[in-house]
Design an enzyme around this catalytic site. Structure first.
Site, short mmCIF file in Angstrom:
data_model
loop_
_atom_site.label_atom_id
_atom_site.label_comp_id
_atom_site.label_asym_id
_atom_site.label_seq_id
_atom_site.Cartn_x
_atom_site.Cartn_y
_atom_site.Cartn_z
N LEU A 1 0.63 -1.27 0.21
CA LEU A 1 0.20 -0.64 -0.17
C LEU A 1 0.86 1.77 -0.63
O LEU A 1 0.83 2.43 -0.46
CB LEU A 1 -1.02 0.11 1.03
N GLY A 2 2.22 1.10 0.89
CA GLY A 2 2.96 2.44 0.98
C GLY A 2 3.94 2.37 1.79
O GLY A 2 4.17 1.25 2.11
N GLY B 1 9.62 6.19 6.38
CA GLY B 1 10.67 6.07 6.87
C GLY B 1 10.60 4.50 8.02
O GLY B 1 11.72 3.98 8.76
N PHE B 2 9.18 4.42 8.54
CA PHE B 2 9.65 2.79 9.40
C PHE B 2 9.71 2.24 8.89
O PHE B 2 9.67 0.90 8.78
CB PHE B 2 7.81 3.09 9.99
N GLY B 3 9.40 1.75 7.55
CA GLY B 3 9.39 0.66 6.44
C GLY B 3 8.17 0.89 5.85
O GLY B 3 7.66 1.10 4.88
N VAL C 1 3.88 -0.83 3.96
CA VAL C 1 2.27 -1.02 4.50
C VAL C 1 1.73 -1.96 3.39
O VAL C 1 1.79 -1.56 2.91
CB VAL C 1 1.74 -0.22 4.41
N LYS D 1 1.81 -2.87 8.94
CA LYS D 1 2.33 -2.04 9.10
C LYS D 1 3.55 -2.94 9.32
O LYS D 1 4.01 -2.96 10.08
CB LYS D 1 2.40 -0.56 10.32
N ASP E 1 1.93 14.36 15.29
CA ASP E 1 2.06 14.51 14.06
C ASP E 1 0.59 14.28 13.38
O ASP E 1 0.79 13.43 12.78
CB ASP E 1 2.70 13.15 14.01
#
Length: 653
Positions: A346-347, A350-352, A354, A369, A465
């Site tokens: 899906l996308g 910076g975290f990884g 999804v 995620k 955020d």
């Protein structure tokens, strides 16, 4: 057990022995000995007093007048009460005078919910409830500044206005009153429908009504209580018990309440005191203090033991977190995503990455995620998200379904949001577009979710955020706030201890950029920018023709100063309601004011958006003022700001 609907009917058909006299549809109870009241919970008539709670722990008691009023306009009420605590310097929760458009809630809870709400409905605008609470959480040794107060509540446990209990003397000085003193006191509540002014006064028994009210708030009750109403009292106890009694009560739905007969009430008070002496209702100090001390010691031992166990578990790489959500096996998630296939992606960020997945057992669509092992804050964000979001339940928050850990891989499982991120839809990366009704609904939904985080959950959650890319759209295009990896929580009535700068440029408040300290006010700033972005269809920071960056807040302000603020509305919107768009734009600018003290609380923002409260009038010049300017105080809108609003459930409710 009787069905709730049947039980409600039975409760409301049973009259109690209470005498009344009334004029113009009102009533007066000089003591309670015969007449019509609806009683619920542990409420009863004893020694000619209305006993809301009988001293039992974790109980609720409610009493309502025996018929509904078709309408109320400029109403007035006064009542005399006595609160008897178990010990003079320790008490539990209090009681509230309530005016409600709906019958009492059968599954309301005790303790901080005060017999008015439960976990699910606290804060819902559909409650249609106005209350004046007398909050008596009080401990002489560990006193909080928000304890022992009077508050005005609307549909929520979070008061829109509060003041420490007491009264103003004729010379202007203030005298504090201890609500749990065991002494009788009198309350006056007056509402003027023409000015929409609510005044609340408190004074010792037999003392005249103070000339200056304790609380005075502008509130359009007609918009909240649009239909017929019930009037009465709700009360609750927690772990520490108290006895709440109403000695006398007068109410008029359209005019001044009839005065109470103090000669009769004084006799009732004497009867109550004699009854207390006979029943020996106080808990002996030699029993209470050791019990409380032992509870504190046991709690501390459990906390230390849990901390040591968690520290050892983390060091060994084997751990589980109580997040209120189920855990998934790594095998389940591999199968759900076809081995984390690129076609399910899906996308990424910076975290990884999804992925979309379909759980094999339930066939439920989920979003997974996959936190990157290379992310420096991966573990920290992972733990923050599952411990915070796993316990939250709100229709406008992305629901965390569970989590998994496999070696160095961290995975979070959420409800799948088929319409993706708001930023992609808003800025044309997807083919679909958003009409005005949908945009306003998203704004209201995220406001409701943030209000829950700031004021209605058991802790204060600072999201840190808020932005359009963190708002996901479900199958009905409702907005849901997600990504709690940067979120922090703290107790109500205290400040957050976060001093690390986090967030996204364009949404970061000035004081956050300077000090790195996240607060409810910095969340409100980001929400203000979010509102402007949704209404204008422009990003928080854009580059002008000269190649210079321009803040969205500055651009909207300039448009307003040069003519009509509506010229900043997204040109893709062919049809919109001008009054609603103007409200969203001006409220967005107020929320993103450079002075945090000028920003409204999320509770007030929700009330503005649903037209329960009118947005104060202000000019573009106000947006450029700081708290150090001489004229700042006279320009600041006359409404509670996020910097001054009380938010504790047990304190500044």
């Amino acid at each position: 057990m009787l069905p709730h609907s049947l039980l409600l009917c039975l409760l409301f058909l049973v009259p109690t022995s209470t005498s009344t006299s009334g004029t113009d549809g009102g009533f007066t109870f000089d003591g309670f000995s015969g007449g019509m009241l609806w009683l619920d919970g542990v409420a009863s008539i004893s020694s000619r007093a209305l006993m809301l709670t009988d001293g039992a722990p974790q109980s609720i008691g409610r009493a309502f007048f025996g018929r509904r009023f078709d309408s109320i306009s400029s109403f007035s009420t006064t009542f005399v009460f006595v609160i008897t605590p178990p010990y003079p310097d320790l008490s539990g929760h209090g009681f509230a005078f309530t005016v409600s458009a709906t019958p009492p809630i059968l599954d309301a809870l005790p303790s901080q919910y005060m017999g008015m709400f439960n976990v699910e409905n606290a804060g819902n605008v559909t409650n249609r409830l106005f209350a004046v609470e007398l909050d008596t959480i009080w401990n002489k040794e560990f006193r909080d500044p928000d304890d022992n107060h009077v508050g005005i509540d609307v549909n929520s446990l979070v008061s829109i206005s509060t003041h420490v209990a007491g009264y103003y003397n004729p010379d202007g000085t203030f005298s504090e009153l201890l609500l749990i003193s065991g002494e009788p006191m009198q309350v006056w509540v007056d509402y003027d429908d023409s000015s929409h002014l609510v005044n609340v006064s408190l004074a010792p028994y037999l003392q005249h009504k103070p000339q200056r009210p304790l609380l005075s708030t502008t509130l359009n009750l007609t918009s909240i209580l649009r239909s017929s109403v019930y009037v009465g009292f709700a009360s609750a106890t927690g772990t520490v018990r108290s006895i709440h009694r109403i000695i006398g009560w007068s109410f008029n739905p359209d005019g001044a309440a009839e005065p109470l007969d103090y000669s009769v009430l004084s006799e009732v008070i004497q009867d109550v005191r004699r009854a207390d002496q006979r029943s020996h209702s106080h808990i002996p100090k030699q029993v209470l203090i050791p019990a409380v001390t032992m509870s504190v010691i046991i709690t501390l031992v459990i906390i230390v033991a849990l901390y040591v166990c968690m520290k050892k578990a983390r060091g060994s790489g084997e751990w589980e977190i109580d997040c209120g959500s189920s855990s998934f096996t790594y095998k389940d998630l591999v199968a759900a995503t076809s081995g984390f296939s690129d076609k399910m992606l899906l996308g990424k960020g910076g975290f990884g990455k999804v992925y979309r997945g379909v759980l094999q057992a339930s066939k439920q669509d989920v979003a997974i995620k996959r936190v990157s092992p290379e992310s420096k804050q991966g573990m920290k964000e992972f733990i923050a998200e599952i411990t915070i979001l796993g316990h939250l339940r709100h229709r406008n928050l992305v629901q965390l379904l569970g989590y998994s850990r496999h070696k160095s891989e961290l995975l979070l499982v959420y409800d799948y949001m088929p319409n993706g991120g708001l930023d992609r839809v808003l800025h044309g990366q997807d083919k679909q577009s958003l009409h005005w009704v949908c945009r306003l609904n998203i704004i209201k939904g995220i406001a409701s979710g943030l209000c829950y985080l700031h004021e209605e959950w058991e802790k204060v959650v600072i999201h840190r955020d808020i932005k359009t890319s963190n708002v996901l759209l479900d199958n009905e295009m409702n907005g849901r706030l997600g990504d709690f990896g940067l979120a922090r929580l703290h107790n109500h009535g205290t400040d957050a201890h976060t001093t690390h700068l986090a967030g996204t440029w364009g949404y970061i408040a000035p004081e956050l950029a300077r000090l790195g300290r996240a607060t409810k006010a910095t969340d409100v700033f980001a929400f203000g920018v979010f509102m402007l972005e949704v209404a204008c269809g422009r990003r928080p920071i854009e580059v002008n023709d000269s190649g210079e960056p321009v803040l969205l807040t500055d651009w909207v302000t300039d448009v307003w100063e040069s003519g009509s603020i509506l010229k900043s509305v997204d040109p893709k919107l062919e049809h919109y309601v001008r009054e609603e768009a103007e409200l969203v734009l001006k409220l967005g600018l107020l929320c993103s004011h450079q002075a945090h003290i000028a920003r409204p609380s999320m509770r007030l923002i929700v009330q503005y958006l649903v037209n329960d409260v009118l947005l104060p009038d202000f000019q573009p010049s106000f947006l450029g003022l700081t708290s150090r300017d001489e004229d700042f105080d006279q320009y600041i809108p006359a409404c509670p700001s996020v910097a001054t609003t009380m938010t504790g459930l047990s304190g500044g409710r």
